[in-house]
Design a protein around this motif. Structure first.
Motif, PDB file in Angstrom:
ATOM      1  N   LEU A  71      43.367  14.929   0.979  1.00  9.92           N
ATOM      2  CA  LEU A  71      43.970  15.868   1.455  1.00  9.92           C
ATOM      3  C   LEU A  71      44.097  17.200   1.060  1.00  9.92           C
ATOM      4  CD1 LEU A  71      47.114  13.269   1.176  1.00  9.92           C
ATOM      5  CD2 LEU A  71      46.005  14.067   3.392  1.00  9.92           C
ATOM      6  N   LEU A  72      43.682  17.506  -0.237  1.00  7.99           N
ATOM      7  CA  LEU A  72      43.715  18.703  -0.687  1.00  7.99           C
ATOM      8  C   LEU A  72      42.049  19.479  -0.152  1.00  7.99           C
ATOM      9  CD1 LEU A  72      44.202  18.053  -4.493  1.00  7.99           C
ATOM     10  CD2 LEU A  72      45.564  19.508  -3.216  1.00  7.99           C
ATOM     11  N   GLN A  73      41.333  18.635   0.078  1.00  8.02           N
ATOM     12  CA  GLN A  73      40.035  19.372   0.887  1.00  8.02           C
ATOM     13  C   GLN A  73      40.593  19.672   2.404  1.00  8.02           C
ATOM     14  OE1 GLN A  73      36.863  16.331   0.866  1.00  8.02           O
ATOM     15  NE2 GLN A  73      36.826  16.259  -1.252  1.00  8.02           N
ATOM     16  N   VAL A  74      41.560  18.963   2.869  1.00 11.63           N
ATOM     17  CA  VAL A  74      41.678  19.405   4.103  1.00 11.63           C
ATOM     18  C   VAL A  74      42.536  20.765   4.242  1.00 11.63           C
ATOM     19  CG1 VAL A  74      43.405  18.842   6.156  1.00 11.63           C
ATOM     20  CG2 VAL A  74      42.110  17.088   5.224  1.00 11.63           C
ATOM     21  N   LEU A  75      43.474  20.833   3.302  1.00 12.65           N
ATOM     22  CA  LEU A  75      44.301  22.036   3.064  1.00 12.65           C
ATOM     23  C   LEU A  75      43.132  23.207   2.743  1.00 12.65           C
ATOM     24  CD1 LEU A  75      47.229  21.104   0.993  1.00 12.65           C
ATOM     25  CD2 LEU A  75      47.310  22.046   3.480  1.00 12.65           C
ATOM     26  N   LYS A  76      42.342  23.168   1.821  1.00  7.37           N
ATOM     27  CA  LYS A  76      41.169  24.204   1.481  1.00  7.37           C
ATOM     28  C   LYS A  76      40.383  24.475   2.716  1.00  7.37           C
ATOM     29  CE  LYS A  76      41.375  22.869  -3.572  1.00  7.37           C
ATOM     30  NZ  LYS A  76      40.443  22.059  -4.653  1.00  7.37           N
ATOM     31  N   ALA A  77      40.223  23.761   3.544  1.00  5.16           N
ATOM     32  CA  ALA A  77      39.339  23.865   4.595  1.00  5.16           C
ATOM     33  C   ALA A  77      40.117  24.615   5.697  1.00  5.16           C
ATOM     34  CB  ALA A  77      38.810  22.564   5.308  1.00  5.16           C
ATOM     35  N   ARG A  78      41.329  24.881   5.649  1.00  3.37           N
ATOM     36  CA  ARG A  78      42.385  25.507   6.666  1.00  3.37           C
ATOM     37  C   ARG A  78      42.725  27.039   5.916  1.00  3.37           C
ATOM     38  NH1 ARG A  78      44.356  22.890  11.085  1.00  3.37           N
ATOM     39  NH2 ARG A  78      43.511  21.056  11.471  1.00  3.37           N
ATOM     40  N   ALA A  79      43.029  26.760   4.697  1.00  4.33           N
ATOM     41  CA  ALA A  79      43.629  28.056   4.062  1.00  4.33           C
ATOM     42  C   ALA A  79      42.349  29.006   3.486  1.00  4.33           C
ATOM     43  CB  ALA A  79      44.464  27.654   3.016  1.00  4.33           C
ATOM     44  N   PRO A  80      42.828  30.416   3.949  1.00  4.43           N
ATOM     45  CA  PRO A  80      41.924  31.186   3.232  1.00  4.43           C
ATOM     46  C   PRO A  80      41.965  31.588   1.659  1.00  4.43           C
ATOM     47  CG  PRO A  80      43.178  32.331   5.106  1.00  4.43           C
ATOM     48  CD  PRO A  80      43.886  30.811   4.731  1.00  4.43           C
ATOM     49  N   ASP A  81      40.876  31.799   1.407  1.00  6.70           N
ATOM     50  CA  ASP A  81      40.980  31.882  -0.472  1.00  6.70           C
ATOM     51  C   ASP A  81      41.924  32.867  -0.793  1.00  6.70           C
ATOM     52  OD1 ASP A  81      38.522  30.323  -0.410  1.00  6.70           O
ATOM     53  OD2 ASP A  81      37.294  32.216  -0.796  1.00  6.70           O
TER      54      ASP A  81
ATOM     55  N   LEU B 181      58.360  35.484   4.568  1.00 13.54           N
ATOM     56  CA  LEU B 181      59.631  36.079   4.562  1.00 13.54           C
ATOM     57  C   LEU B 181      60.005  36.503   2.984  1.00 13.54           C
ATOM     58  CD1 LEU B 181      61.180  33.354   6.839  1.00 13.54           C
ATOM     59  CD2 LEU B 181      60.575  35.934   7.564  1.00 13.54           C
ATOM     60  N   SER B 182      59.657  35.772   2.328  1.00 10.29           N
ATOM     61  CA  SER B 182      59.787  36.257   0.840  1.00 10.29           C
ATOM     62  C   SER B 182      59.059  37.350   0.314  1.00 10.29           C
ATOM     63  CB  SER B 182      59.699  34.990  -0.017  1.00 10.29           C
ATOM     64  OG  SER B 182      60.462  33.899   0.127  1.00 10.29           O
ATOM     65  N   GLY B 183      58.118  37.810   0.993  1.00 11.01           N
ATOM     66  CA  GLY B 183      57.221  38.974   0.508  1.00 11.01           C
ATOM     67  C   GLY B 183      56.286  38.770  -0.517  1.00 11.01           C
ATOM     68  N   ASP B 184      55.910  37.402  -0.455  1.00  8.96           N
ATOM     69  CA  ASP B 184      54.995  36.972  -1.455  1.00  8.96           C
ATOM     70  C   ASP B 184      53.706  36.879  -0.658  1.00  8.96           C
ATOM     71  OD1 ASP B 184      56.749  36.808  -3.466  1.00  8.96           O
ATOM     72  OD2 ASP B 184      57.605  34.687  -2.808  1.00  8.96           O
ATOM     73  N   GLU B 185      52.534  37.000  -1.241  1.00 14.40           N
ATOM     74  CA  GLU B 185      51.258  36.983  -0.864  1.00 14.40           C
ATOM     75  C   GLU B 185      50.457  35.369  -0.965  1.00 14.40           C
ATOM     76  OE1 GLU B 185      48.833  40.187  -2.470  1.00 14.40           O
ATOM     77  OE2 GLU B 185      49.892  41.842  -1.530  1.00 14.40           O
ATOM     78  N   GLN B 186      51.038  34.907  -1.743  1.00 21.37           N
ATOM     79  CA  GLN B 186      50.442  33.411  -2.219  1.00 21.37           C
ATOM     80  C   GLN B 186      51.541  32.328  -1.962  1.00 21.37           C
ATOM     81  OE1 GLN B 186      48.823  32.281  -6.105  1.00 21.37           O
ATOM     82  NE2 GLN B 186      46.931  32.244  -5.036  1.00 21.37           N
ATOM     83  N   ILE B 187      51.312  30.974  -1.277  1.00 23.08           N
ATOM     84  CA  ILE B 187      52.081  30.197  -1.269  1.00 23.08           C
ATOM     85  C   ILE B 187      52.337  29.254  -2.541  1.00 23.08           C
ATOM     86  CG2 ILE B 187      52.700  27.846   0.030  1.00 23.08           C
ATOM     87  CD1 ILE B 187      50.858  28.957   2.284  1.00 23.08           C
ATOM     88  N   SER B 188      53.625  29.147  -3.114  1.00 24.57           N
ATOM     89  CA  SER B 188      53.721  28.679  -4.367  1.00 24.57           C
ATOM     90  C   SER B 188      54.495  27.347  -4.018  1.00 24.57           C
ATOM     91  CB  SER B 188      54.777  29.257  -5.173  1.00 24.57           C
ATOM     92  OG  SER B 188      55.977  29.496  -4.511  1.00 24.57           O
ATOM     93  N   ALA B 189      54.657  26.503  -5.190  1.00 25.02           N
ATOM     94  CA  ALA B 189      55.258  25.170  -4.941  1.00 25.02           C
ATOM     95  C   ALA B 189      56.808  25.353  -4.421  1.00 25.02           C
ATOM     96  CB  ALA B 189      55.433  24.628  -6.405  1.00 25.02           C
ATOM     97  N   THR B 190      57.235  26.561  -4.933  1.00 19.57           N
ATOM     98  CA  THR B 190      58.594  26.765  -4.305  1.00 19.57           C
ATOM     99  C   THR B 190      58.861  26.876  -2.803  1.00 19.57           C
ATOM    100  OG1 THR B 190      59.309  27.960  -6.311  1.00 19.57           O
ATOM    101  CG2 THR B 190      60.724  28.212  -4.663  1.00 19.57           C
ATOM    102  N   HIS B 191      57.820  27.831  -2.229  1.00 20.24           N
ATOM    103  CA  HIS B 191      57.619  27.943  -0.966  1.00 20.24           C
ATOM    104  C   HIS B 191      57.279  26.448  -0.213  1.00 20.24           C
ATOM    105  CE1 HIS B 191      56.215  32.040  -2.239  1.00 20.24           C
ATOM    106  NE2 HIS B 191      57.389  32.202  -1.880  1.00 20.24           N
ATOM    107  N   SER B 192      56.613  25.638  -0.809  1.00 16.44           N
ATOM    108  CA  SER B 192      56.326  24.377  -0.081  1.00 16.44           C
ATOM    109  C   SER B 192      57.510  23.469  -0.112  1.00 16.44           C
ATOM    110  CB  SER B 192      55.051  23.698  -0.973  1.00 16.44           C
ATOM    111  OG  SER B 192      53.955  24.582  -0.996  1.00 16.44           O
ATOM    112  N   GLY B 193      58.074  23.414  -1.165  1.00 13.79           N
ATOM    113  CA  GLY B 193      59.461  22.684  -1.430  1.00 13.79           C
ATOM    114  C   GLY B 193      60.354  23.172  -0.328  1.00 13.79           C
ATOM    115  N   ALA B 194      60.554  24.387  -0.164  1.00 17.80           N
ATOM    116  CA  ALA B 194      61.586  24.752   1.018  1.00 17.80           C
ATOM    117  C   ALA B 194      61.240  24.192   2.198  1.00 17.80           C
ATOM    118  CB  ALA B 194      61.647  26.308   0.836  1.00 17.80           C
ATOM    119  N   ALA B 195      59.825  24.406   2.626  1.00 17.42           N
ATOM    120  CA  ALA B 195      59.471  23.882   3.709  1.00 17.42           C
ATOM    121  C   ALA B 195      59.525  22.395   3.946  1.00 17.42           C
ATOM    122  CB  ALA B 195      57.615  24.329   3.954  1.00 17.42           C
ATOM    123  N   GLY B 196      59.471  21.802   2.790  1.00 22.23           N
ATOM    124  CA  GLY B 196      59.465  20.347   3.077  1.00 22.23           C
ATOM    125  C   GLY B 196      60.934  19.859   3.101  1.00 22.23           C
ATOM    126  N   GLU B 197      61.874  20.532   2.597  1.00 26.28           N
ATOM    127  CA  GLU B 197      63.038  20.098   2.627  1.00 26.28           C
ATOM    128  C   GLU B 197      63.679  20.647   4.305  1.00 26.28           C
ATOM    129  OE1 GLU B 197      67.824  21.331   1.183  1.00 26.28           O
ATOM    130  OE2 GLU B 197      65.841  22.059   0.085  1.00 26.28           O
TER     131      GLU B 197
END
Length: 350
Positions: free
Chosen positions: A219-229, A264-280
């Motif tokens: 699953l991590l490989q799937v994400l890395k293949a789709r997300a820019p560095d 929307l938060s003005g951040d340049e990187q997706i963090s665990a906080t962003h992932s958690g909000a999207a998951g909720e």
């Protein structure tokens, strides 16, 4: 397999690899793009296969097989003919028949026409004969032909699927065409399972268990293949894998929403906080439309980890990905990770 487990990807890859074999024609067909699968009936796969084979005919072959081509097109799209009135049409009339009887145009709907009150023309041996004629001509150049039909896993009623298995797949096989079908998950359970016994092989596409190292790494490989560095932090990626439950479509969907949260938060990187909000947000959507009985069953799965699907409502929880099944030495069930905390909150309410 369940919706979002990667069946379409596997079909596309299979078609691509088979097409590299010199003497093989492999055609991927998305049934839902060409026909309303809510009105699925027998002969649909036959006409879809026929239309796709017609595109493979050469110009001189088309001229030779004009009758078969016309039959397949008529069966698929319907046709119009002129019915000329005869003296019999005037038997019960007070009017004298004219010297040259008039008539009317009659429309015969094809099987791929949108659902209507009209009854489709009965399609039988003439379509099968035409299809076999075209197949034999193509087989002189490409001996092996296989069709991979997608989207039939979206059917809520297995009756339509059973019809195409009993008739369409049987006919295609009898004339030497291989068939691969994507079927609804409910075929693996209860009264529907005998349908699967008509196939040479059954392959269940499993969820990738994020609690198992191999599954998590995939699953991590799937994400890395789709997300820019640099876009996805390690913590954000780890949280996305956990929230997806191993459902590939959910993994991609939640990751996309997490990207929007970061933007929307003005951040340049997706963090665990962003992932958690999207998951909720994703979990709240999954809970929509459930009744108290569904919630009770989900609570039981959350606390006990066991699940026995005995009704269509139970199967619906599996098919919609609210309950996830993981195969292994011991089959285990779990509620979707995005709704687990929401269920915990509900259980604490008086």
């Amino acid at each position: 397999g369940g919706i979002g487990s990667g069946k379409t990807t596997q079909l596309l890859m299979a078609a691509q690899r088979l097409s590299k074999v010199e003497d093989t024609l492999a055609e991927y067909v998305d049934v839902s793009a060409l026909h309303d699968i809510g009105s699925l009936q027998s002969k649909v796969l036959l006409v879809l296969a026929g239309l796709r084979l017609l595109k493979k005919l050469k110009k001189d072959e088309r001229a030779e097989l004009s009758d078969a081509i016309e039959e397949i097109n008529h069966a698929a799209h319907g046709y119009t003919y002129f019915h000329e009135y005869t003296e019999d049409d005037y038997d019960q009339s007070d009017y004298e028949p004219p010297d040259e009887p008039p008539g009317e145009y009659v429309r015969i709907p094809g099987i791929l026409n949108p659902p209507s009150v009209e009854k489709p023309k009965e399609i039988g041996s003439s379509l099968v004969k035409a299809l076999n004629t075209v197949k034999k001509k193509i087989a002189t150049r490409i001996p092996h032909i296989v069709f991979l039909f997608d989207s039939l896993d979206r059917l809520t009623d297995a009756t339509g699927f059973e019809q195409v298995v009993l008739e369409d797949t049987r006919v295609l096989r009898s004339i030497g065409i291989g068939v691969v079908l994507v079927g609804p998950l409910k075929l693996l359970y209860g009264a529907y399972r005998p349908i699967t016994q008509r196939f040479d092989a059954l392959y269940q596409v499993q969820w990738s268990d994020p609690d198992v190292p191999d599954g998590r790494n995939f699953l991590l490989q799937v994400l890395k293949a789709r997300a820019p560095d640099g876009l996805l932090s390690d913590e954000g990626a780890s949280r996305l894998v956990e929230l997806s439950g191993g459902v590939l479509r959910d993994l991609v969907g939640i990751a996309r929403n997490a990207g929007e949260e970061a933007y929307l938060s003005g951040d340049e990187q997706i963090s665990a906080t962003h992932s958690g909000a999207a998951g909720e947000a994703f979990g709240r959507t999954l809970l929509l439309g459930l009744d108290p009985d569904d919630i009770t069953k989900l609570q039981a799965v959350r606390m006990q980890g066991s699940f026995v699907p005995v009704s269509d409502k139970d199967l619906a929880l599996l098919m919609t990905g609210r309950v996830l099944e993981y195969q292994g030495p011991r089959t285990r069930y779990a509620v979707h990770p995005t709704i687990r905390p929401l269920l915990e909150q509900l259980s604490e309410q008086p």
